[in-house]
Design a protein around this motif. Structure first.
Motif, PDB file in Angstrom:
ATOM      1  N   GLU A  85       6.241  -8.949   6.555  1.00  0.00           N
ATOM      2  CA  GLU A  85       5.269  -7.687   6.078  1.00  0.00           C
ATOM      3  C   GLU A  85       5.541  -6.697   7.637  1.00  0.00           C
ATOM      4  O   GLU A  85       4.015  -5.986   7.800  1.00  0.00           O
ATOM      5  CB  GLU A  85       3.870  -7.543   6.128  1.00  0.00           C
ATOM      6  N   GLU A  86       6.731  -6.578   8.337  1.00  0.00           N
ATOM      7  CA  GLU A  86       6.996  -5.505   9.511  1.00  0.00           C
ATOM      8  C   GLU A  86       7.318  -4.384   9.059  1.00  0.00           C
ATOM      9  O   GLU A  86       7.927  -3.773   7.635  1.00  0.00           O
ATOM     10  CB  GLU A  86       8.749  -6.120  10.516  1.00  0.00           C
ATOM     11  N   ALA A  87       6.259  -3.390   9.177  1.00  0.00           N
ATOM     12  CA  ALA A  87       5.900  -2.120   9.085  1.00  0.00           C
ATOM     13  C   ALA A  87       7.066  -1.105   9.175  1.00  0.00           C
ATOM     14  O   ALA A  87       7.683  -1.089  10.612  1.00  0.00           O
ATOM     15  CB  ALA A  87       4.780  -1.451   9.331  1.00  0.00           C
ATOM     16  N   PHE A  88       7.808  -0.020   8.575  1.00  0.00           N
ATOM     17  CA  PHE A  88       8.412   1.025   9.226  1.00  0.00           C
ATOM     18  C   PHE A  88       7.226   2.379   9.358  1.00  0.00           C
ATOM     19  O   PHE A  88       6.424   2.800   8.352  1.00  0.00           O
ATOM     20  CB  PHE A  88       9.279   1.317   7.747  1.00  0.00           C
ATOM     21  N   GLY A 139       1.112  -0.967  -0.437  1.00  0.00           N
ATOM     22  CA  GLY A 139      -0.134  -0.046   0.372  1.00  0.00           C
ATOM     23  C   GLY A 139       0.688   1.078   0.554  1.00  0.00           C
ATOM     24  O   GLY A 139       1.544   1.370  -1.255  1.00  0.00           O
ATOM     25  N   ASN A 140       0.167   2.375   0.540  1.00  0.00           N
ATOM     26  CA  ASN A 140       1.733   3.195   1.026  1.00  0.00           C
ATOM     27  C   ASN A 140       2.620   2.995   2.213  1.00  0.00           C
ATOM     28  O   ASN A 140       3.350   3.560   2.584  1.00  0.00           O
ATOM     29  CB  ASN A 140       0.872   4.545   1.670  1.00  0.00           C
ATOM     30  N   THR A 141       3.251   1.815   2.901  1.00  0.00           N
ATOM     31  CA  THR A 141       3.764   1.665   3.811  1.00  0.00           C
ATOM     32  C   THR A 141       5.031   0.713   3.731  1.00  0.00           C
ATOM     33  O   THR A 141       4.469  -0.566   2.913  1.00  0.00           O
ATOM     34  CB  THR A 141       2.866   1.450   5.464  1.00  0.00           C
ATOM     35  N   TRP A 142       6.009   1.506   3.944  1.00  0.00           N
ATOM     36  CA  TRP A 142       7.029   0.236   3.548  1.00  0.00           C
ATOM     37  C   TRP A 142       7.332  -0.894   4.124  1.00  0.00           C
ATOM     38  O   TRP A 142       7.189  -0.259   5.759  1.00  0.00           O
ATOM     39  CB  TRP A 142       8.570   0.479   3.626  1.00  0.00           C
ATOM     40  N   VAL A 143       7.466  -2.101   4.388  1.00  0.00           N
ATOM     41  CA  VAL A 143       7.323  -3.351   5.072  1.00  0.00           C
ATOM     42  C   VAL A 143       8.821  -4.507   4.417  1.00  0.00           C
ATOM     43  O   VAL A 143       9.414  -4.335   3.625  1.00  0.00           O
ATOM     44  CB  VAL A 143       5.875  -3.556   4.367  1.00  0.00           C
ATOM     45  N   PHE A 144       9.262  -4.836   5.306  1.00  0.00           N
ATOM     46  CA  PHE A 144      10.054  -6.043   4.641  1.00  0.00           C
ATOM     47  C   PHE A 144       9.583  -7.278   5.963  1.00  0.00           C
ATOM     48  O   PHE A 144       9.204  -7.763   6.768  1.00  0.00           O
ATOM     49  CB  PHE A 144      11.495  -5.495   5.880  1.00  0.00           C
ATOM     50  N   ASP A 145       9.933  -8.282   5.084  1.00  0.00           N
ATOM     51  CA  ASP A 145       9.779 -10.170   5.457  1.00  0.00           C
ATOM     52  C   ASP A 145      11.216  -9.777   6.004  1.00  0.00           C
ATOM     53  O   ASP A 145      11.824  -9.728   5.272  1.00  0.00           O
ATOM     54  CB  ASP A 145       9.907 -10.511   4.132  1.00  0.00           C
ATOM     55  N   ASP A 146      11.978 -11.296   7.050  1.00  0.00           N
ATOM     56  CA  ASP A 146      13.234 -11.665   7.305  1.00  0.00           C
ATOM     57  C   ASP A 146      13.418 -12.774   7.623  1.00  0.00           C
ATOM     58  O   ASP A 146      12.784 -13.288   8.845  1.00  0.00           O
ATOM     59  CB  ASP A 146      13.594 -10.528   8.427  1.00  0.00           C
ATOM     60  N   LEU A 147      13.066 -13.635   6.711  1.00  0.00           N
ATOM     61  CA  LEU A 147      13.200 -15.049   7.247  1.00  0.00           C
ATOM     62  C   LEU A 147      14.104 -15.591   8.298  1.00  0.00           C
ATOM     63  O   LEU A 147      13.519 -16.195   9.187  1.00  0.00           O
ATOM     64  CB  LEU A 147      13.586 -16.761   6.218  1.00  0.00           C
ATOM     65  N   ARG A 148      15.199 -14.552   8.954  1.00  0.00           N
ATOM     66  CA  ARG A 148      16.067 -15.750   9.727  1.00  0.00           C
ATOM     67  C   ARG A 148      15.310 -14.888  10.874  1.00  0.00           C
ATOM     68  O   ARG A 148      15.646 -15.810  12.305  1.00  0.00           O
ATOM     69  CB  ARG A 148      17.632 -14.051   9.560  1.00  0.00           C
ATOM     70  N   THR A 149      14.409 -13.746  10.965  1.00  0.00           N
ATOM     71  CA  THR A 149      14.415 -13.788  12.340  1.00  0.00           C
ATOM     72  C   THR A 149      12.353 -14.140  12.602  1.00  0.00           C
ATOM     73  O   THR A 149      11.642 -13.679  13.727  1.00  0.00           O
ATOM     74  CB  THR A 149      14.496 -12.309  12.738  1.00  0.00           C
ATOM     75  N   GLY A 150      11.579 -14.475  11.581  1.00  0.00           N
ATOM     76  CA  GLY A 150      10.602 -15.013  11.308  1.00  0.00           C
ATOM     77  C   GLY A 150       9.389 -13.764  11.399  1.00  0.00           C
ATOM     78  O   GLY A 150       8.862 -13.896  11.369  1.00  0.00           O
ATOM     79  N   LEU A 151      10.118 -12.564  10.627  1.00  0.00           N
ATOM     80  CA  LEU A 151       9.143 -11.036  10.884  1.00  0.00           C
ATOM     81  C   LEU A 151       8.334 -11.321   8.503  1.00  0.00           C
ATOM     82  O   LEU A 151       9.303 -11.184   8.214  1.00  0.00           O
ATOM     83  CB  LEU A 151       9.987  -9.707  10.011  1.00  0.00           C
ATOM     84  N   ASP A 185       0.534 -16.689   8.825  1.00  0.00           N
ATOM     85  CA  ASP A 185       1.105 -18.111   9.258  1.00  0.00           C
ATOM     86  C   ASP A 185       1.474 -17.715  10.971  1.00  0.00           C
ATOM     87  O   ASP A 185       2.218 -17.241  10.910  1.00  0.00           O
ATOM     88  CB  ASP A 185       1.891 -18.497   8.048  1.00  0.00           C
ATOM     89  N   ALA A 186       1.261 -19.197  11.254  1.00  0.00           N
ATOM     90  CA  ALA A 186       2.173 -18.902  12.434  1.00  0.00           C
ATOM     91  C   ALA A 186       3.803 -18.706  13.042  1.00  0.00           C
ATOM     92  O   ALA A 186       3.787 -18.484  13.756  1.00  0.00           O
ATOM     93  CB  ALA A 186       1.795 -20.895  13.215  1.00  0.00           C
ATOM     94  N   MET A 187       4.723 -19.336  11.577  1.00  0.00           N
ATOM     95  CA  MET A 187       5.718 -18.727  11.585  1.00  0.00           C
ATOM     96  C   MET A 187       5.715 -17.045  11.902  1.00  0.00           C
ATOM     97  O   MET A 187       7.334 -16.752  11.434  1.00  0.00           O
ATOM     98  CB  MET A 187       6.903 -19.979  10.765  1.00  0.00           C
ATOM     99  N   ALA A 188       5.077 -16.878  10.647  1.00  0.00           N
ATOM    100  CA  ALA A 188       5.173 -15.116  10.788  1.00  0.00           C
ATOM    101  C   ALA A 188       5.023 -14.447  12.008  1.00  0.00           C
ATOM    102  O   ALA A 188       4.453 -14.584  12.801  1.00  0.00           O
ATOM    103  CB  ALA A 188       4.091 -14.708   9.808  1.00  0.00           C
ATOM    104  N   VAL A 189       5.812 -13.308  12.194  1.00  0.00           N
ATOM    105  CA  VAL A 189       6.070 -12.825  13.191  1.00  0.00           C
ATOM    106  C   VAL A 189       5.353 -11.240  12.249  1.00  0.00           C
ATOM    107  O   VAL A 189       6.090 -10.805  11.962  1.00  0.00           O
ATOM    108  CB  VAL A 189       7.305 -12.792  14.010  1.00  0.00           C
ATOM    109  N   ARG A 190       4.894 -10.664  13.723  1.00  0.00           N
ATOM    110  CA  ARG A 190       5.225  -8.665  13.602  1.00  0.00           C
ATOM    111  C   ARG A 190       4.888  -7.790  14.491  1.00  0.00           C
ATOM    112  O   ARG A 190       3.942  -8.429  15.647  1.00  0.00           O
ATOM    113  CB  ARG A 190       3.893  -8.540  12.698  1.00  0.00           C
TER     114      ARG A 190
END
Length: 161
Positions: free
Chosen positions: A26-29, A12-24, A144-149
């Motif tokens: 769509e972590e939003a900035f 959308g209008n928000t920068w996010v990132f995924d990081d398999l190493r940490t389980g994040l 997903d249960a593995m996804a953290v945010r």
């Protein structure tokens, strides 16, 4: 000195990132970070940045960094959007610096603790085009249960990702 790399993309209008190493996933900035990232990728004219780019960062200066952010302080809490449209209060850290000629103040959520043992006094950042062999999206469901945010992009935003 470790230089870490994330691959933010626009949701959308928000920068996010995924990081398999940490389980994040769509972590939003938020709270100034999306504006800072937009300013940086626009100033550097990174092609197709909305689909992903490389964001390198470190607590130590490194070759050709684009911006230096200085720790301003932590806070008791900030109200941030939840993925279900509710809001939560969480503790984070404020940083300030000049980005592409503009002084900006930004907030980094507790995810910072996944990359540093403590909030560093300075963070150096550099933005570059996404390497051809990198997919910035971790292809699992955001539920997903593995996804953290810690912080979610507003739920009314949509994207082709």
């Amino acid at each position: 000195m470790a230089v870490l790399t994330l691959y933010p993309y626009l949701l959308g209008n928000t920068w996010v990132f995924d990081d398999l190493r940490t389980g994040l996933k769509e972590e939003a900035f938020v709270l100034g970070m999306t504006e800072m990232i937009s300013r940086l990728v626009d100033a550097k004219e990174i092609p197709n940045a909305s689909h992903g780019f490389s964001l390198h960062f470190s607590a130590e200066p490194f070759e050709e960094f684009d911006a230096e952010l200085t720790w301003v302080g932590s806070d008791d809490s900030q109200v941030v959007p939840g993925q279900d449209g509710t809001a939560s209060q969480i503790v984070g850290n404020w940083y300030a610096g000049t980005v592409a000629g503009e002084t900006m103040k930004v907030w980094l959520c507790p995810a910072l603790g996944l990359y540093f043992h403590a909030a560093p006094p300075r963070i150096f950042v550099k933005a570059e085009s996404l390497p051809a062999d990198v997919d910035p999206i971790w292809h699992i469901s955001r539920n997903d249960a593995m996804a953290v945010r810690f912080v979610s992009a507003p739920s009314d935003e949509s994207s082709g990702h």
